[in-house]
Structures are given as structure tokens and as C-alpha cells.
Design an enzyme around this catalytic site. Structure first.
Site, mmCIF file in Angstrom:
data_model
loop_
_atom_site.group_PDB
_atom_site.id
_atom_site.type_symbol
_atom_site.label_atom_id
_atom_site.label_comp_id
_atom_site.label_asym_id
_atom_site.label_seq_id
_atom_site.Cartn_x
_atom_site.Cartn_y
_atom_site.Cartn_z
ATOM 1 N N GLU A 84 0.840 -1.199 0.000
ATOM 2 C CA GLU A 84 0.000 0.000 0.000
ATOM 3 C C GLU A 84 0.869 1.240 0.000
ATOM 4 O OE1 GLU A 84 -2.833 -0.105 3.178
ATOM 5 O OE2 GLU A 84 -3.803 -1.929 2.461
ATOM 6 N N HIS B 280 -8.311 1.119 1.768
ATOM 7 C CA HIS B 280 -8.087 1.028 3.206
ATOM 8 C C HIS B 280 -9.011 1.998 3.962
ATOM 9 C CE1 HIS B 280 -4.810 -0.437 6.175
ATOM 10 N NE2 HIS B 280 -5.947 -0.258 6.815
#
Length: 528
Positions: free
Chosen positions: A263, A281
């Protein structure tokens, strides 16, 4: 001079106000955390650092944090903080373990609906001027079986919502007892049973050595054809390459992912698949959750900086300033004994008993029991801490008993842990010598005298001639250096144990070789 706190991520303005009302200077620099060099250059001027997920508190940053006393993470995960480096620096690391539980659970349920009814694809199609009513044939949620991997606070909330939707719920969690499972209305099962029976699988477990790729290619192959996978927990719990293959061949009917192995996930191969729903997220991203965790972390940090009170710390128990010099070595002992139990245990623990004998029994031992419990839980729940451990144990129905009594051994103080599991009891005991170092004295009824080391090997074996030579030879061939070697046995030719400190990690191939030695019952690596 008043304490000074740096807020290096986006945090609610209400947090800034709390700091200022408590007499703490607060500098709000929400973009600073994204620039590690600027953060490292600025950190020396602060007593506290309040962060979310964008700031990475590395060893390099901590090395320049001469005034820093506390890092406060507004949220659960502290994987963006170098905990060992912070501990070595004497910096308390706090989090807010319950602030975004409902929000994250609701996001998992939302993704389950989105996946079941093809909502993102149907929305995009309709907005492009197409009316593809027959293309988007969804499935009902009611009557389906949900498998929850990890039934802690968030997992239990997901289970509760799913039961309200008339789903059947299976739960896999090594620390979930039958009594707790019955109380929340789920069926406790092993992982293979869950994989074989679930129509939908939702992940709610931390990422650690035991859970990484818990949905591997092999695990996915054991699932029902058409299963749907939801992950709002941590990237790395699912083998993304294996998941893509299973999605492409139709074995997995769909996946909804809020977290990814890397990420920010800018270019992930899963993005190209129509049967995958992705969000960036967002599990904790609601106004209510962000306000709640911001207020919690500001209050906790303020209490520590102005009064010395410690709460929700991941690397230190709740101990007053007066008690700390006496109890700190025993806190370390209790935690290491618990960590040993947690790493030895082959299945979930139902009851943990902690007994204090001698001088230590006259002290306030609740913090020691919490430290032992946190150590035992940490191999599975890596974000657990001595403050949160009792609540986590309670929500899983894990019974904890504490006994204090007069000395019944030759040691001034003795701490003994007994963990009851389905495979039998695990018993360990230790003390703190006058040098302040924790020592392991017994495993079961076998006497050993061993210091704890960062990397160790634990073995159980039949007491046979030549075993030590073969063991040491295997390590020598792998260029693994032995630092200390502690042995014990219950009787000649009976059961023997060894605790071996080594310099650095043990290769997996060497561990396999040790397990294959004649007479070896168990061989595992230990981390302390």
C-alpha cells in the site's frame, strides 16, 4: 517548560484542543509524517508524537528523538512504529484498540453486500447509459454461511451483524473458547472446517508469522467453489497471486478487499478482474471513528505527559512511578514466560494460571499477570499489550487465575505459569536474580537454568546418547552459532528439553532437519 506534542498526521481538531486544555503545546503538521527526513529533523523538539497510519516511526527517527517520551497511534495497528527501537529508547507506544471496531466491522458487511449484488459494477454500467438488468444476477445473504477468521472485538461485531442478517456463522480463532462462542452465537471450528463450509469468508486477524498468507493457494483450494473472500484486516493475510488464479478459474466467486500486501495499492493485478471490489483502506474511515480515536489518543497522551499514567501501551504495563523500579524486572520475566507458553502451545489455551511465591507475592501483581497474558497472546495477536490483554482474554472466554503465596522453594521470588490446553498443561517457572535479568528455571517438572535471548530454539526429545552431537552438528553445518545451551530431563532415558540461544535466525531447512532427528518430539524457534 510545558510538554510539547507534534501531530504529524491528519487528526481531528478536537485532539489539538484537548492537548492545549491540559497545558500541552501541540503543533499540528498533518503533512510532516509523509516526509521521513523532515520528521527526523523535527522530532528532537518534542515530548510526544501523535500519528495515524501515514507516519512511519522508524529506528532512524527514534534515534534523533532525544526528548520523545510517548508515541500515540490514533487507531489499532502499530505496524508503522518500530516497537523494539521505541522500547530501547524508553518511548511508550500507545494505541486506541477499540476506537474503530464498529466502523471496520460495518465496512466488512458493506463489502459483503457489494460483492453479493455486484453493486460497483452495476453502478458503473448504469452510469454509462447501459441498462444491463439481466447481467447482474446476485445472491442472497440470508441463509448463507459466513466464516470469520479471527473472532476478537471486530470479528465478533461482524458475526453479530451477520446473525442479524440470518446467516450462519463459523469462527476460527485459537483463543476463542466454546463458552464465548456460544455466548455470541457462533460455531467454533478449525480452519479446514471453516474453509470447507463457508460461502463467505471474512478476515479479522492481525498480520504476523502465524497468519501471513493464511489464505494461501493450498487454503483456497480447500474452500467451496464460488466462495467469496472479504479482507478488511491486513494486507498479506491473502496470497494475492493465488487469489487471482482462483478468481480467474472460477473457484473463488469474488473478492472484496480493503487492504493489500503493498500500500498504497496503485497498480495491483487484482484491479483488472470484474469479480473483485476494492477500496483504499477505508475500514476506519468514518467521521465518528476518526473523532473517537483522536479524542482517545489525545487523552491518553495527556495523562501520561502530565501525570505519568500509562494506558493502552503496547510496550509497557500499567505501573506507577513508585512501583516501577521494583516491578519492572518481574514484568519482563512474566511477559517472557507468557511468550514462551504462547510459542510452545500447539492449540488454544483455555485457562492461564499465574502463581507468585515469596517476596514478589507481596507486591501489586496484577500488572505482572497482565504482562504474562499479553506475552502468551502475542504470537497470535501481535498488537496485544498488558493493558488490553485482560479485555481480549475476557471477550474470548479465556479464564485467568492469579495466586499469591509464601515461598515454597529455594528462591526469594518465583513466578509460575500453567496454561491448560486441549493437548495438556504447559508449565513454566522463572525468577529474577540479583543482576536484574529474568531466568527460566523449569519447563514442566524439568529443571533448566536459561537466560532468555532474542533468538532461541526449543526442543523436546527422548533422552538418548548422541542427540546433542547430532543437534549441534546440524547447526554447525548451517553456520548457525550457538550462544548458550541449557538442558534438562525428567529421568535418565526419559523426556528431555533443550533451550538453545543462537546468533541470528534459524533457516527453515535446518529447523526441518532438527525435527527429523531421531527421538525429537517438538522443535520450534522462539523469539523474545
Amino acid at each position: 517548560m510545558p510538554p510539547r506534542v507534534l501531530i504529524s498526521d491528519s487528526l481531528s481538531p478536537a485532539a489539538v484542543e484537548i492537548f492545549r486544555l491540559r497545558g500541552i503545546e501541540a503543533d499540528f503538521e498533518p503533512s510532516l509524517g509523509k516526509d521521513k527526513d523532515r520528521l527526523a529533523a523535527a522530532i528532537a523538539a518534542y515530548d510526544g508524537l501523535a500519528i495515524r497510519s501515514a507516519t512511519r516511526v522508524t529506528a532512524d527517527v527514534l534515534a534523533r528523538a532525544d526528548r520523545l517520551k510517548v508515541v500515540g497511534r490514533a487507531g489499532i495497528g502499530v505496524d508503522n512504529v518500530d516497537i523494539p527501537a521505541a522500547t530501547a529508547k524508553g518511548v511508550i507506544v500507545m494505541n486506541t484498540p477499540s476506537g474503530n471496531s464498529v466502523t471496520t466491522a460495518e465496512h466488512a458487511i458493506a463489502l459483503m453486500f457489494a460483492l453479493a449484488r455486484d453493486i460497483p459494477a452495476a453502478d458503473a454500467s448504469t452510469k454509462r447509459g447501459r441498462w444491463e438488468k439481466n447481467r447482474f444476477l446476485g445472491v442472497e445473504i440470508a441463509g448463507k454461511t459466513l466464516g470469520v477468521i479471527g473472532c476478537g472485538n471486530i470479528g465478533a461485531i461482524v458475526a453479530d451483524r451477520a446473525l442479524g442478517l440470518k446467516m450462519r456463522v463459523l469462527a476460527f480463532d485459537p483463543f476463542l473458547t466454546e463458552e464465548r462462542a456460544q455466548a455470541i452465537g457462533v460455531e467454533k471450528v478449525d480452519l479446514d472446517d471453516l474453509l470447507a463450509r463457508a460461502d463467505v469468508i471474512s478476515l479479522h486477524t492481525p498480520l504476523n508469522a502465524q497468519t501471513r498468507n493464511i489464505l494461501s493457494a493450498e487454503a483456497l483450494a480447500k474452500t467451496r467453489r464460488g466462495v467469496r473472500i472479504i479482507n478488511c484486516a491486513r494486507g498479506g493475510l491473502v496470497d494475492e497471486a493465488a487469489l487471482r488464479r482462483a478468481l480467474e478459474d472460477g473457484h473463488v466467486g469474488g473478492a472484496a478487499l480493503d487492504v493489500f500486501a503493498v500500500e498504497p495499492a496503485i497498480d495491483n493485478p487484482l484491479f483488472a478482474l470484474e469479480n473483485v471490489v476494492c477500496t483504499p483502506h477505508l475500514g476506519a474511515s468514518t467521521a465518528e471513528a476518526q473523532e473517537k480515536v483522536a479524542l482517545q489518543i489525545a487523552e491518553q497522551m495527556s495523562d501520561y505527559l502530565t501525570r505519568g499514567a500509562v494506558s493502552n501501551a503496547v510496550n509497557f504495563p500499567s505501573i506507577s512511578a513508585e512501583e516501577a523500579p521494583r516491578l519492572a524486572p518481574f514484568v519482563a520475566l512474566a511477559e517472557k514466560l507468557g511468550l514462551l507458553v504462547g510459542q510452545i502451545a500447539r492449540c488454544g489455551v483455555d485457562t492461564l494460571s499465574v502463581t507468585f511465591e515469596g517476596a514478589i507475592a507481596r507486591e501489586k501483581t496484577k500488572a505482572l499477570t497482565a504482562a504474562a497474558l499479553a506475552g502468551m497472546l502475542r504470537p497470535i495477536l501481535d498488537s496485544v499489550n498488558p493493558v488490553s490483554a485482560p479485555a481480549i482474554a475476557k471477550e474470548r472466554g479465556l479464564s485467568v487465575d492469579e495466586v499469591s503465596r509464601a515461598a515454597q522453594s529455594d528462591y526469594e521470588s518465583l513466578v509460575t505459569l500453567v496454561a491448560k490446553t486441549r493437548d495438556g498443561d504447559i508449565k513454566v517457572a522463572g525468577t529474577v536474580f540479583h543482576d536484574g535479568k529474568p531466568r527460566l528455571l523449569r519447563i514442566g517438572e524439568i529443571n533448566v537454568d536459561a537466560e532468555f535471548a532474542p533468538s532461541m530454539i526449543y526442543t523436546e526429545n527422548e533422552d538418548r546418547p548422541g542427540y546433542i552431537g547430532r543437534f549441534a552438528g546440524a547447526l554447525g553445518e548451517s553456520q548457525v552459532n550457538i550462544a548458550t545451551f541449557a538442558l534438562g530431563r525428567d529421568r535418565p532415558g526419559g523426556r528431555a528439553v533443550a533451550l538453545v540461544a543462537i546468533d541470528g535466525p534459524l533457516p527453515e531447512a535446518t529447523l526441518a532437519e532438527l525435527r527429523a532427528l531421531p527421538g525429537v518430539k517438538q522443535a520450534i524457534t522462539l523469539k523474545f
